[in-house]
Design an enzyme around this catalytic site. Structure first.
Site, PDB file in Angstrom:
ATOM      1  N   SER A 278      85.839 100.465 106.475  1.00 40.76           N
ATOM      2  CA  SER A 278      85.247 100.465 105.138  1.00 40.76           C
ATOM      3  C   SER A 278      83.716 100.516 105.153  1.00 40.76           C
ATOM      4  O   SER A 278      83.142 101.447 105.687  1.00 40.76           O
ATOM      5  CB  SER A 278      85.773  99.228 104.405  1.00 40.76           C
TER       6      SER A 278
ATOM      7  N   ASP B  58      85.167 103.949 102.914  1.00 41.87           N
ATOM      8  CA  ASP B  58      86.536 104.471 102.868  1.00 41.87           C
ATOM      9  C   ASP B  58      86.962 104.799 101.438  1.00 41.87           C
ATOM     10  O   ASP B  58      88.142 105.016 101.165  1.00 41.87           O
ATOM     11  CB  ASP B  58      87.533 103.535 103.565  1.00 41.87           C
TER      12      ASP B  58
ATOM     13  N   PRO C 162      84.216  79.819 101.974  1.00 36.43           N
ATOM     14  CA  PRO C 162      84.092  80.390 103.318  1.00 36.43           C
ATOM     15  C   PRO C 162      84.415  81.883 103.230  1.00 36.43           C
ATOM     16  O   PRO C 162      85.382  82.263 102.573  1.00 36.43           O
ATOM     17  CB  PRO C 162      85.154  79.641 104.132  1.00 36.43           C
ATOM     18  N   SER C 163      83.614  82.719 103.878  1.00 37.20           N
ATOM     19  CA  SER C 163      83.872  84.153 103.871  1.00 37.20           C
ATOM     20  C   SER C 163      85.175  84.442 104.609  1.00 37.20           C
ATOM     21  O   SER C 163      85.529  83.762 105.562  1.00 37.20           O
ATOM     22  CB  SER C 163      82.721  84.872 104.569  1.00 37.20           C
TER      23      SER C 163
HETATM   24  C1  16G Z   1      87.284  92.362 101.817  1.00 35.51           C
HETATM   25  C2  16G Z   1      88.127  92.643 100.605  1.00 35.51           C
HETATM   26  C3  16G Z   1      87.288  92.596  99.356  1.00 35.51           C
HETATM   27  C4  16G Z   1      86.546  91.298  99.261  1.00 35.51           C
HETATM   28  C5  16G Z   1      85.769  91.023 100.527  1.00 35.51           C
HETATM   29  C6  16G Z   1      85.227  89.615 100.500  1.00 35.51           C
HETATM   30  C7  16G Z   1      89.996  94.155 100.359  1.00 35.51           C
HETATM   31  C8  16G Z   1      90.471  95.565 100.502  1.00 35.51           C
HETATM   32  N1  16G Z   1      88.745  93.947 100.695  1.00 35.51           N
HETATM   33  O1  16G Z   1      86.359  93.383 102.037  1.00 35.51           O
HETATM   34  O2  16G Z   1      88.141  92.754  98.264  1.00 35.51           O
HETATM   35  O3  16G Z   1      85.660  91.309  98.172  1.00 35.51           O
HETATM   36  O4  16G Z   1      86.627  91.136 101.643  1.00 35.51           O
HETATM   37  O5  16G Z   1      84.549  89.355 101.669  1.00 35.51           O
HETATM   38  O6  16G Z   1      90.737  93.262  99.976  1.00 35.51           O
HETATM   39  P1  16G Z   1      84.111  87.887 102.061  1.00 35.51           P
HETATM   40  O7  16G Z   1      85.355  87.043 102.141  1.00 35.51           O
HETATM   41  O8  16G Z   1      83.402  88.038 103.340  1.00 35.51           O
HETATM   42  O9  16G Z   1      83.206  87.406 100.969  1.00 35.51           O
HETATM   43 MG    MG Z   2      86.326  99.853 101.339  1.00 33.77          MG
END
Ligand code: 16G
Ligand code: MG
EC number: 5.4.2.3
Length: 545
Positions: free
Chosen positions: A65, A279, A500-501
């Site tokens: 992505s 993507d 948490p990320s």
């Molecule tokens: C991923 C998720 C996205 C979300 C991001 C949060 C999909 C296809 N992608 O990229 O929706 O906003 O994670 O990232 O579900 P984080 O947990 O690091 O904040």
């Molecule tokens: Mg993407």
């Protein structure tokens, strides 16, 4: 069994680096491409087993992505084009982390647990993005499928949402569309042309859109699609991959995070622009005004425009269908306020990650879901689609209702309901603006975003933070939520949360307030609270100003 011997032989060609542990995260496995060959082979195996279990075609998409070019990743697509279910995410993690000599045992465990009939046929669709590592990695997926005797179809270079679409078309025997890229363009472009055909006074200026393709697969596919649009949408394509690097200083993530236009693009004041991610499952819009100020129209603005449009059409059509907007905690407070209080639309908040939003949206007749970062789509229940279809075909209804029903029917057809899709979202937004005769500036002024700030804090173990209420409140560590509540009280129209990320080893902090200074100060103070109460590492967070 013969197939297991084949696996032993072939898996030796895709060995797992000793000690490497990876998790199937929010959107699959994602890391440096060099570490992923064994993961790909194993996901080929898992997709084959999943196909046997569901007696349907399963998709495997090779992409990372919006990550940098040197990363890659993989995600599995379930029969209706949705993300793979949670329990299979766990199987994926188990299989990915089994030591080389334990791989067969791990696979057999899954087969046993899921009571898979191994004589069932399997069918797997594979797609990949434009990363240089994607070719050999998608070959590893195909090797995994054939090691278990599954059939595969390699779609080659496709966007993530295109692969989701193919899987859904295949498993609905063509009802959703034809499972080819040509079928995809035909379906969505025809609907777009139908939607915009009575907006004949559109000038070339209004038909013009400036697109940043993030130097990725989206750019390639838009170029392929262009002729299907019959000049009803005139796209000037920038960052098409011919020069720049994938996602480098461009793309939806860059624009959203940096709050500035991508490089490699010349924007005239007031010109409507959008950016895809690497993507093409995310999109954001933007423009610069006559003073050169940058204005971002993110997922919240898109959700508002789309849900307003749909609600008006449903009213005109006299259809009593339940519409809702699904957001996450990151949705700007102004958007939620506008939707609930002005538009009187039901708003639901859920955890970050497309699959969570998708799930909640399925509860409504019309579920509009968007993350602020530009991931999103609209889901129509079967009953809603049928009612709209009936009305569109009914010869005994008045012109206004009929017209609304026809617009609704074409709106359904321009939307990729399997997953958020930058191309389909772009066509939908462009059609709505055309129908409403609205400029991007007018769309932007529907409501004004509250100033906000996002920060990251490094902690020893981000799992010490546990959240509830769709990630809006921290349950642990003790005292953190109380500290946040007290800080928020100091500012006007303020809100803040931490989580948490799911994709990076950090804790994310979000704050919004009536001014940028307040939002920045609040975000900083909350970061300090996280640092102190949740085991911060490295230097203490510094104020932004
Ligand atoms: C991923 C998720 C996205 C979300 C991001 C949060 C999909 C296809 N992608 O990229 O929706 O906003 O994670 O990232 O579900 P984080 O947990 O690091 O904040
Ligand atoms: Mg993407």
């Amino acid at each position: 069994m013969a197939e297991f011997q084949e696996i032993s032989k072939l898996s030796a060609l895709h060995p797992k680096p000793v000690g490497l542990v990876l998790q199937y995260g929010t959107s699959g496995f994602r890391t440096n491409a060099k570490q992923l060959d064994h993961i790909m082979f194993r996901m080929g195996l898992l997709a084959t087993v999943r196909s046997k279990k569901t007696k349907a075609t399963i998709g495997v998409m090779v992409t990372a992505s919006h990550n940098p070019e040197e990363d890659n990743g993989v995600k599995l697509v379930d029969p209706m084009g949705e993300m793979v279910t949670q329990d299979w995410e766990e199987h994926a993690t188990q299989l990915a982390n089994a030591d080389q000599e334990d791989l067969l045992t791990a696979l057999k465990n899954i087969i046993e647990k899921e009571a898979i009939n191994m004589s069932q046929e399997a069918n797997v669709f594979v797609g990949k993005d434009t990363r240089s590592s994607s070719a050999s990695l998608s070959q590893a997926v195909l090797d995994g499928v054939s090691a278990l005797g599954g059939h595969s179809k390699d779609y080659g270079l496709v966007t993530t949402p295109q692969l989701h679409y193919m899987v859904c078309c295949q498993n609905t025997q063509g009802k959703y569309g034809e499972a080819t890229v040509e079928g995809y363009y035909t379906k969505f472009c025809q609907a777009f042309i139908q939607l915009t055909k009575n907006t004949s006074n559109r000038t070339d200026d209004q038909k013009h859109l400036c697109l940043d393709g993030a130097n990725g697969i989206g750019a390639l596919k838009v170029r392929e699609m262009e002729s299907h649009l019959k000049k009803e949408l005139q796209i000037s394509l920038n960052n098409d991959g011919s020069k720049g690097r994938l996602n480098h200083q461009c793309g939806a993530d860059y624009v959203k995070v940096q709050q500035k236009p991508p490089t490699g693009i010349q924007i005239n004041p007031g010109e409507r622009c959008c950016s895809f991610d690497g993507d093409a499952d995310r999109i954001v819009y933007y423009y610069t005004d006559s003073e050169g100020t940058f204005h971002l129209l993110d997922g919240d603005k898109m959700a508002t425009l789309i849900s307003t449009f749909l609600k008006e059409l449903l009213t005109q059509a006299g259809l009593d269908l339940k519409i809702a907007v699904v957001q996450t905690a990151y949705a700007n407070g102004s958007s939620t306020h506008y939707l609930e209080n002005t538009m009187k639309v039901l708003v639901r908040c859920t955890k970050t990650g497309v699959k969570h939003l998708h799930h909640v949206a399925q509860e409504f007749d019309v579920g509009v879901y968007f993350e602020a970062n530009g991931h999103g789509t609209v889901l129509f229940s079967k009953a809603a689609e049928e009612k709209i279809q009936q009305l569109a075909e009914d010869t005994n209804v008045n012109d206004e209702r009929k017209k609304a029903a026809l617009l609704l029917r074409n709106t359904i057809n321009v939307i990729n309901q399997t997953v958020g899709d930058a191309i389909s979202d772009m066509l939908l937004i462009e059609a709505i603006l055309a129908i409403k005769g609205m400029t991007i500036q007018q769309w932007d002024t529907i409501y004004t975003d509250l100033p906000n700030r996002q920060l990251k804090v490094k902690v020893a173990d981000r799992r010490v933070i546990d959240t509830t209420d769709a990630e809006r409140r921290a349950v642990t560590p003790a005292g953190l939520q109380e500290a946040i509540d007290n800080l928020v009280k100091k500012y006007k129209q303020a809100r803040s949360f931490v989580r948490p990320s799911g994709t990076e080893d950090v804790v994310r902090v979000y704050a919004e307030a009536d001014t940028q200074e307040s939002a920045d100060a609040l975000a900083h103070e909350v970061s300090l609270a996280v640092y102190r109460l949740a085991g911060g590492v490295g230097d203490e967070p510094k104020p932004l100003h």
